[in-house]
Motif scaffolding. Structure first.
Motif, short mmCIF file in Angstrom:
data_model
loop_
_atom_site.label_atom_id
_atom_site.label_comp_id
_atom_site.label_asym_id
_atom_site.label_seq_id
_atom_site.Cartn_x
_atom_site.Cartn_y
_atom_site.Cartn_z
N GLN A 196 0.82 -1.22 0.00
CA GLN A 196 0.00 0.00 0.00
C GLN A 196 0.85 1.26 0.00
N ASN A 197 2.02 1.19 0.67
CA ASN A 197 2.90 2.36 0.67
C ASN A 197 3.42 2.67 -0.73
N MET A 198 3.66 1.63 -1.54
CA MET A 198 4.15 1.84 -2.90
C MET A 198 3.09 2.50 -3.78
N TYR A 199 1.85 2.05 -3.63
CA TYR A 199 0.77 2.69 -4.39
C TYR A 199 0.64 4.16 -3.99
N ARG A 200 0.85 4.45 -2.71
CA ARG A 200 0.79 5.85 -2.25
C ARG A 200 1.94 6.65 -2.86
N TRP A 201 3.14 6.06 -2.87
CA TRP A 201 4.30 6.75 -3.46
C TRP A 201 4.06 7.03 -4.95
N ALA A 202 3.44 6.09 -5.63
CA ALA A 202 3.18 6.28 -7.07
C ALA A 202 2.30 7.50 -7.32
N LYS A 203 1.35 7.74 -6.42
CA LYS A 203 0.47 8.90 -6.56
C LYS A 203 1.16 10.20 -6.16
N GLU A 204 2.21 10.08 -5.34
CA GLU A 204 2.89 11.27 -4.83
C GLU A 204 4.05 11.73 -5.71
N VAL A 205 4.36 11.01 -6.78
CA VAL A 205 5.47 11.40 -7.65
C VAL A 205 5.19 12.78 -8.25
N GLN A 206 6.14 13.66 -8.13
CA GLN A 206 5.99 15.02 -8.63
C GLN A 206 6.67 15.17 -10.00
N SER A 207 6.48 16.32 -10.61
CA SER A 207 7.11 16.60 -11.89
C SER A 207 8.62 16.42 -11.80
N GLY A 208 9.17 15.58 -12.70
CA GLY A 208 10.60 15.31 -12.69
C GLY A 208 11.03 14.40 -11.55
N ASP A 209 10.05 13.88 -10.79
CA ASP A 209 10.33 13.03 -9.62
C ASP A 209 11.35 13.72 -8.70
N GLN A 210 11.02 14.95 -8.30
CA GLN A 210 11.95 15.78 -7.52
C GLN A 210 12.36 15.13 -6.20
N LYS A 211 11.47 14.38 -5.58
CA LYS A 211 11.78 13.75 -4.29
C LYS A 211 12.30 12.33 -4.44
N ASN A 212 12.59 11.93 -5.68
CA ASN A 212 13.21 10.64 -5.98
C ASN A 212 12.42 9.47 -5.39
#
Length: 298
Positions: free
Chosen positions: A131-147
């Motif tokens: 579930q944490n991975m699905y949350r991370w997928a939604k939180e990816v920002q432009s350019g994946d700034q937070k890696n």
């Protein structure tokens, strides 16, 4: 139509006649084998004693066949691709060159998000908590700034291969060699599709290393990597000794080309899906669409 993959690990002479690839072996008692060139997707030449006629090379390029050459370690080290892959190639390359930085960052955001979702889906199929991975997928920002890509990888690999000491690294211990081989084949399939869509596989939207001739291929193959991981996991769980890159393992990994995937609600082979992905990539670069079509792991 499902394309065929051909693998040559023994000495042979490859030529062409009447639209057929003709395989002639040095042993006089072995009859030549013929394969329609239009049915071929990729050719892997592992033996250093395989000779290919220039006429056959020309025919393979005209049909968009990806030809892989392997080194002394039996790993793919070179790829032969056509120079002209589309009737509007000049215009398409110019569009690729003119892509703005914000657009590239948005496309990379989509790419990373799709990769994390597919990694999560593969782990979920093995009853892992994701579930944490699905949350991370939604939180990816432009350019994946937070890696988030790296965060997901740190969670993903120890759970996919849960034994002490495993680290995903090209020079790492088994089954890294299986992953390397599968990714090399996937990279070639991606580069082939990019060229067919009239773009240069060198000019990435994220990967920009000046020594990397396949930056865009490395970008676009990211969400497809879990499909290779699944094939490698099959080998690991088969109970066979996976520390040696045997012929049967190579053939299994080459099956990535004809693996069924789901893209935009439609099932197709991975090679067909890749062509749809690169076509949607160009549409995004040209402003026709805002979304790259990536498959989902199910």
């Amino acid at each position: 139509m499902i394309k065929r993959s051909l693998f040559f690990e023994n000495p042979a002479y490859l030529s062409t006649k009447d639209g057929q690839l003709v395989v002639t072996y040095p042993q006089s008692f072995v009859k030549p084998i013929t394969v329609p060139i239009e049915d071929i997707g990729i050719v892997v030449i592992e033996s250093l004693h395989v000779t290919m006629s220039s006429s056959l090379s020309n025919q393979l390029m005209q049909h968009g066949v990806g030809v892989f050459y392997c080194d002394e370690r039996h790993m793919p080290c070179g790829l032969l691709l056509p120079l002209e892959g589309h009737t509007q190639q000049t215009e398409r390359i110019r569009t690729q060159l003119d892509a703005s930085l914000p657009l590239k960052k948005n496309l990379w955001q989509q790419t990373v998000s799709a990769k994390i979702v597919n990694q999560a889906s593969l782990l979920e199929s093995k009853d892992k908590e994701v579930q944490n991975m699905y949350r991370w997928a939604k939180e990816v920002q432009s350019g994946d700034q937070k890696n988030h890509e790296a965060r997901a990888a740190a969670y993903y690999w120890p759970r996919l291969f849960p034994w002490d000491g495993f680290t995903r690294h090209p020079e790492g211990e088994s089954p890294n060699h299986l992953l390397n081989y599968g990714y090399s084949i996937l990279r070639g399939i991606t580069a082939r599709a990019i060229v067919s869509s009239g773009m240069l596989p060198t000019l990435g939207i994220f990967h920009k290393n000046k020594y990397n001739a396949f930056g865009l291929a490395d970008d676009i193959m990211e969400p497809y990597r879990p499909f290779v991981d699944a094939l490698v996991l099959d080998l690991v769980e088969s109970g066979e000794d996976f520390h040696v890159l045997k012929k049967e393992f190579k053939v299994h990994l080459m099956g990535i080309m004809s693996m069924d995937v789901l893209l935009d609600g439609q099932k197709s082979t991975l090679m067909v899906a890749m062509s749809r992905t690169t076509s949607s990539l160009y549409d995004s670069l040209a402003g026709v669409s805002r979304k790259i079509l990536y498959p989902v792991y199910v």
